[in-house]
Scaffold this motif. Structure first.
Motif, PDB file in Angstrom:
ATOM      1  N   PHE A 131     -70.401  57.296  31.884  1.00 50.35           N
ATOM      2  CA  PHE A 131     -69.373  56.275  32.160  1.00 50.35           C
ATOM      3  C   PHE A 131     -68.203  56.844  32.941  1.00 50.35           C
ATOM      4  O   PHE A 131     -67.295  56.108  33.334  1.00 50.35           O
ATOM      5  CB  PHE A 131     -68.861  55.689  30.834  1.00 50.35           C
ATOM      6  CG  PHE A 131     -68.351  56.745  29.882  1.00 50.35           C
ATOM      7  CD1 PHE A 131     -67.021  57.114  29.913  1.00 50.35           C
ATOM      8  CD2 PHE A 131     -69.209  57.376  28.993  1.00 50.35           C
ATOM      9  CE1 PHE A 131     -66.545  58.105  29.067  1.00 50.35           C
ATOM     10  CE2 PHE A 131     -68.741  58.375  28.146  1.00 50.35           C
ATOM     11  CZ  PHE A 131     -67.407  58.736  28.174  1.00 50.35           C
ATOM     12  N   MET A 170     -56.549  66.473  31.743  1.00 50.37           N
ATOM     13  CA  MET A 170     -57.424  65.305  31.610  1.00 50.37           C
ATOM     14  C   MET A 170     -57.861  64.791  32.966  1.00 50.37           C
ATOM     15  O   MET A 170     -58.241  63.628  33.124  1.00 50.37           O
ATOM     16  CB  MET A 170     -56.699  64.167  30.872  1.00 50.37           C
ATOM     17  CG  MET A 170     -56.379  64.469  29.433  1.00 50.37           C
ATOM     18  SD  MET A 170     -55.732  62.988  28.623  1.00 50.37           S
ATOM     19  CE  MET A 170     -55.480  63.607  26.957  1.00 50.37           C
ATOM     20  N   GLU A 174     -64.123  69.815  32.895  1.00 50.38           N
ATOM     21  CA  GLU A 174     -64.056  70.101  31.466  1.00 50.38           C
ATOM     22  C   GLU A 174     -63.292  71.419  31.305  1.00 50.38           C
ATOM     23  O   GLU A 174     -63.827  72.504  31.584  1.00 50.38           O
ATOM     24  CB  GLU A 174     -65.486  70.202  30.906  1.00 50.38           C
ATOM     25  CG  GLU A 174     -65.599  70.793  29.523  1.00 50.38           C
ATOM     26  CD  GLU A 174     -64.708  70.134  28.453  1.00 50.38           C
ATOM     27  OE1 GLU A 174     -64.628  68.894  28.393  1.00 50.38           O
ATOM     28  OE2 GLU A 174     -64.065  70.885  27.686  1.00 50.38           O
ATOM     29  N   SER A 203     -57.807  68.466  26.861  1.00 48.83           N
ATOM     30  CA  SER A 203     -58.768  67.454  26.442  1.00 48.83           C
ATOM     31  C   SER A 203     -60.177  67.980  26.662  1.00 48.83           C
ATOM     32  O   SER A 203     -60.468  68.595  27.686  1.00 48.83           O
ATOM     33  CB  SER A 203     -58.552  66.177  27.268  1.00 48.83           C
ATOM     34  OG  SER A 203     -59.409  65.157  26.822  1.00 48.83           O
ATOM     35  N   SER A 226     -62.531  63.832  23.363  1.00 50.49           N
ATOM     36  CA  SER A 226     -63.074  62.565  23.851  1.00 50.49           C
ATOM     37  C   SER A 226     -64.260  62.197  22.975  1.00 50.49           C
ATOM     38  O   SER A 226     -65.347  62.738  23.137  1.00 50.49           O
ATOM     39  CB  SER A 226     -63.499  62.722  25.315  1.00 50.49           C
ATOM     40  OG  SER A 226     -62.356  63.078  26.073  1.00 50.49           O
ATOM     41  N   ALA A 270     -62.827  55.317  24.585  1.00 52.16           N
ATOM     42  CA  ALA A 270     -62.882  54.307  25.658  1.00 52.16           C
ATOM     43  C   ALA A 270     -63.691  53.125  25.135  1.00 52.16           C
ATOM     44  O   ALA A 270     -64.883  53.270  24.831  1.00 52.16           O
ATOM     45  CB  ALA A 270     -63.527  54.902  26.903  1.00 52.16           C
ATOM     46  N   ILE A 299     -58.528  53.069  24.785  1.00 54.47           N
ATOM     47  CA  ILE A 299     -58.349  52.640  26.171  1.00 54.47           C
ATOM     48  C   ILE A 299     -59.574  51.821  26.576  1.00 54.47           C
ATOM     49  O   ILE A 299     -60.700  52.271  26.379  1.00 54.47           O
ATOM     50  CB  ILE A 299     -58.136  53.864  27.090  1.00 54.47           C
ATOM     51  CG1 ILE A 299     -57.999  53.424  28.536  1.00 54.47           C
ATOM     52  CG2 ILE A 299     -59.215  54.903  26.961  1.00 54.47           C
ATOM     53  CD1 ILE A 299     -57.351  54.488  29.376  1.00 54.47           C
ATOM     54  N   ASN A 302     -62.505  51.883  31.910  1.00 55.25           N
ATOM     55  CA  ASN A 302     -62.209  51.538  33.302  1.00 55.25           C
ATOM     56  C   ASN A 302     -63.513  51.467  34.096  1.00 55.25           C
ATOM     57  O   ASN A 302     -64.440  52.222  33.813  1.00 55.25           O
ATOM     58  CB  ASN A 302     -61.269  52.587  33.919  1.00 55.25           C
ATOM     59  CG  ASN A 302     -59.873  52.467  33.350  1.00 55.25           C
ATOM     60  OD1 ASN A 302     -59.267  51.404  33.372  1.00 55.25           O
ATOM     61  ND2 ASN A 302     -59.359  53.566  32.793  1.00 55.25           N
ATOM     62  N   THR A 304     -66.323  52.140  36.735  1.00 50.41           N
ATOM     63  CA  THR A 304     -66.731  53.268  37.594  1.00 50.41           C
ATOM     64  C   THR A 304     -68.015  52.865  38.317  1.00 50.41           C
ATOM     65  O   THR A 304     -68.731  51.980  37.850  1.00 50.41           O
ATOM     66  CB  THR A 304     -66.977  54.558  36.781  1.00 50.41           C
ATOM     67  OG1 THR A 304     -67.998  54.300  35.814  1.00 50.41           O
ATOM     68  CG2 THR A 304     -65.716  55.023  36.073  1.00 50.41           C
ATOM     69  N   CYS A 345     -57.965  56.682  33.893  1.00 55.48           N
ATOM     70  CA  CYS A 345     -58.856  57.565  33.135  1.00 55.48           C
ATOM     71  C   CYS A 345     -60.302  57.331  33.529  1.00 55.48           C
ATOM     72  O   CYS A 345     -60.764  56.189  33.539  1.00 55.48           O
ATOM     73  CB  CYS A 345     -58.746  57.300  31.642  1.00 55.48           C
ATOM     74  SG  CYS A 345     -57.216  57.857  30.960  1.00 55.48           S
ATOM     75  N   GLY A 346     -60.981  58.409  33.829  1.00 54.28           N
ATOM     76  CA  GLY A 346     -62.403  58.308  34.128  1.00 54.28           C
ATOM     77  C   GLY A 346     -62.715  57.879  35.539  1.00 54.28           C
ATOM     78  O   GLY A 346     -63.876  57.813  35.932  1.00 54.28           O
TER      79      GLY A 346
HETATM   80  N1  SAH Z   1     -63.730  66.659  30.231  1.00 51.03           N
HETATM   81  C1  SAH Z   1     -62.537  66.462  29.429  1.00 51.03           C
HETATM   82  C2  SAH Z   1     -61.319  66.243  30.297  1.00 51.03           C
HETATM   83  C3  SAH Z   1     -61.344  64.929  31.079  1.00 51.03           C
HETATM   84  S1  SAH Z   1     -60.267  63.846  30.273  1.00 51.03           S
HETATM   85  C4  SAH Z   1     -62.743  65.349  28.453  1.00 51.03           C
HETATM   86  O1  SAH Z   1     -63.719  64.611  28.595  1.00 51.03           O
HETATM   87  O2  SAH Z   1     -61.971  65.214  27.517  1.00 51.03           O
HETATM   88  C5  SAH Z   1     -60.692  62.313  30.914  1.00 51.03           C
HETATM   89  C6  SAH Z   1     -60.656  61.272  29.801  1.00 51.03           C
HETATM   90  O3  SAH Z   1     -60.996  59.998  30.350  1.00 51.03           O
HETATM   91  C7  SAH Z   1     -61.667  61.572  28.722  1.00 51.03           C
HETATM   92  O4  SAH Z   1     -61.175  61.171  27.482  1.00 51.03           O
HETATM   93  C8  SAH Z   1     -62.807  60.685  29.149  1.00 51.03           C
HETATM   94  O5  SAH Z   1     -63.716  60.434  28.114  1.00 51.03           O
HETATM   95  C9  SAH Z   1     -62.076  59.454  29.599  1.00 51.03           C
HETATM   96  N2  SAH Z   1     -62.870  58.609  30.461  1.00 51.03           N
HETATM   97  C10 SAH Z   1     -63.900  58.974  31.246  1.00 51.03           C
HETATM   98  N3  SAH Z   1     -64.387  57.899  31.900  1.00 51.03           N
HETATM   99  C11 SAH Z   1     -63.640  56.845  31.522  1.00 51.03           C
HETATM  100  C12 SAH Z   1     -63.629  55.481  31.893  1.00 51.03           C
HETATM  101  N4  SAH Z   1     -64.511  55.012  32.766  1.00 51.03           N
HETATM  102  N5  SAH Z   1     -62.716  54.677  31.322  1.00 51.03           N
HETATM  103  C13 SAH Z   1     -61.811  55.162  30.445  1.00 51.03           C
HETATM  104  N6  SAH Z   1     -61.756  56.454  30.081  1.00 51.03           N
HETATM  105  C14 SAH Z   1     -62.660  57.286  30.611  1.00 51.03           C
END
Ligand code: SAH
Length: 370
Positions: A131, A170, A174, A203, A226, A270, A299, A302, A304, A345-346
């Motif tokens: 996602f 974030m 990773e 994160s 996450s 998410a 959240i 979002n 993608t 995010c994401g």
């Molecule tokens: N790899 C690390 C750092 C990236 S943080 C991690 O996953 O924690 C990015 C954040 O956005 C993470 O919490 C991830 O799960 C979230 N994320 C990724 N895709 C997203 C989306 N489409 N909508 C909302 N949040 C999302």
């Protein structure tokens, strides 16, 4: 300085280490670069880079000839490819081109009480969460320490008087899969740029060896995990690394981190329509989080490019948050920022926009750490 002075040794060493940013150099590297000059020159250079956030060419405390030599020897790593501004000026996203052509993104978000910069730790990501737009890209390479620190410096320059108060790892990548560089960046952001550890957040998808290492560090930073699912069957699907480090082991590592560091633990969730947003999911999450006394950040997913599920409706989100509240869990609904500029995010997914950058490099993802 000539080609055979210790100064060039320093930059050769830096190059051999694969570093590309002026912020990759520690104080002793800079001292070596300035061999033969009085010690206060190193202080002036350090102050210029970290307090004034200046380019070497603009550090006016240094003599003009030295400035231009340093401008050559201490290049910037981040070259602006694109800058977008959203949320009526409160969110700024940069697409940076690195020396090798890799592209990464950084996001600055202004709030009433703080300004937060969201930093990338890798170009692309190998964790393959379906996602996440970065996960969909695949892995390109780790960022160096300087490439991370420089993102904060550039955001701070933009923020000016508003000052960057918080840094969250974030962005793309990773951070715990690039542990050493990330940790060195944390130390530099804390020690040289002067941000307090409790305003720094790492994160992770849940790389347990990294979480355990973090717990042993002298500097206690916040840990965000996450989560997105609180049963292994669903989490195996959403966050593939769960197959290696499942939920029970993750909870143990998180609990150890919280106990050792005294820092707040938070989980990211998410909300995906009909996937993880039912009252049953909320109950499962509450059972998982309760014993850890952690905070939950909700959240709505979002959009993608390669993931069909949509984010939960406002009603579902409210019901989910209400259920967590009823069960005594502290949860915050995160205000989505930057959707209008694909900075939410994401959504970070650096696309090569310039024709002269060649074909994207795709390497095999690195093996996960043991
Ligand atoms: N790899 C690390 C750092 C990236 S943080 C991690 O996953 O924690 C990015 C954040 O956005 C993470 O919490 C991830 O799960 C979230 N994320 C990724 N895709 C997203 C989306 N489409 N909508 C909302 N949040 C999302």
């Amino acid at each position: 300085m000539t080609a055979d002075t210790p100064a060039s040794d320093a930059s050769d060493r830096a190059e051999r280490r694969g570093t590309t940013s002026r912020y990759d150099h520690d104080r002793s590297d800079l001292e070596a670069l300035l061999t033969g000059l009085p010690a206060y020159r190193t202080n002036q250079l350090w102050q210029g880079l970290y307090s004034d956030l200046a380019d070497p060419a603009d550090i006016t405390t240094l003599p003009v000839t030295l400035r231009s030599e340093l401008a050559d020897k201490l290049p910037a790593a981040l070259h602006l490819d694109h800058r977008s501004v959203g949320d009526t000026g409160q969110t700024v996203k940069w697409l940076w081109r690195l020396a090798d052509g890799s592209l990464i993104e950084t996001v600055l978000m202004h709030y009433e009480d703080r300004s937060t910069v969201c930093v990338s730790s890798q170009a692309g990501c190998a964790m393959a969460c379906g996602f996440c737009a970065t996960g969909q890209m695949g892995f390109d390479r780790h960022l160096s320490t300087g490439e991370m620190v420089e993102q904060v410096v550039r955001a701070q320059r933009e923020a000016g008087e508003r000052r960057v108060s918080n840094v969250v790892f974030m962005g793309m990548g990773e951070p715990l899969a690039n542990y050493d560089h990330t940790w060195a960046a944390v130390e530099r952001i804390h020690g040289a740029l002067g941000l307090s550890a409790r305003h720094l957040t790492i994160s992770t998808v849940g790389l347990i060896p990294g979480i355990l290492r973090l717990a042993e560090e002298g500097l206690p930073v916040n840990l965000a995990v996450s989560l997105h699912a609180a049963n292994d069957r669903l989490r195996d699907h959403l966050v593939p690394v769960n197959r290696r480090w499942p939920l029970a082991a993750l909870a143990e590592a998180c609990s150890h981190h919280a106990a050792t560091t005294g820092r707040r633990l938070s989980f990211e969730w998410a909300l995906m329509h009909d996937v993880n947003d039912t009252l049953r999911d909320a109950a499962e999450l509450a059972d998982y989080v309760g014993p850890l006394a952690a905070h939950v950040n909700l959240i709505p997913l979002n959009p993608t490019p390669d993931w069909p599920t949509r984010g939960s409706s406002p009603l579902r989100v409210r019901e989910f948050a209400g259920e967590l509240g009823n069960r005594g869990i502290n949860a915050t609904l995160r205000r989505t920022r930057g959707v209008d500029i694909d900075a939410a995010c994401g959504q970070l997914r650096a696309e090569r926009t310039s024709v002269d950058l060649g074909t994207p490099r795709r390497e095999a993802p690195p093996r996960l750490p043991d």
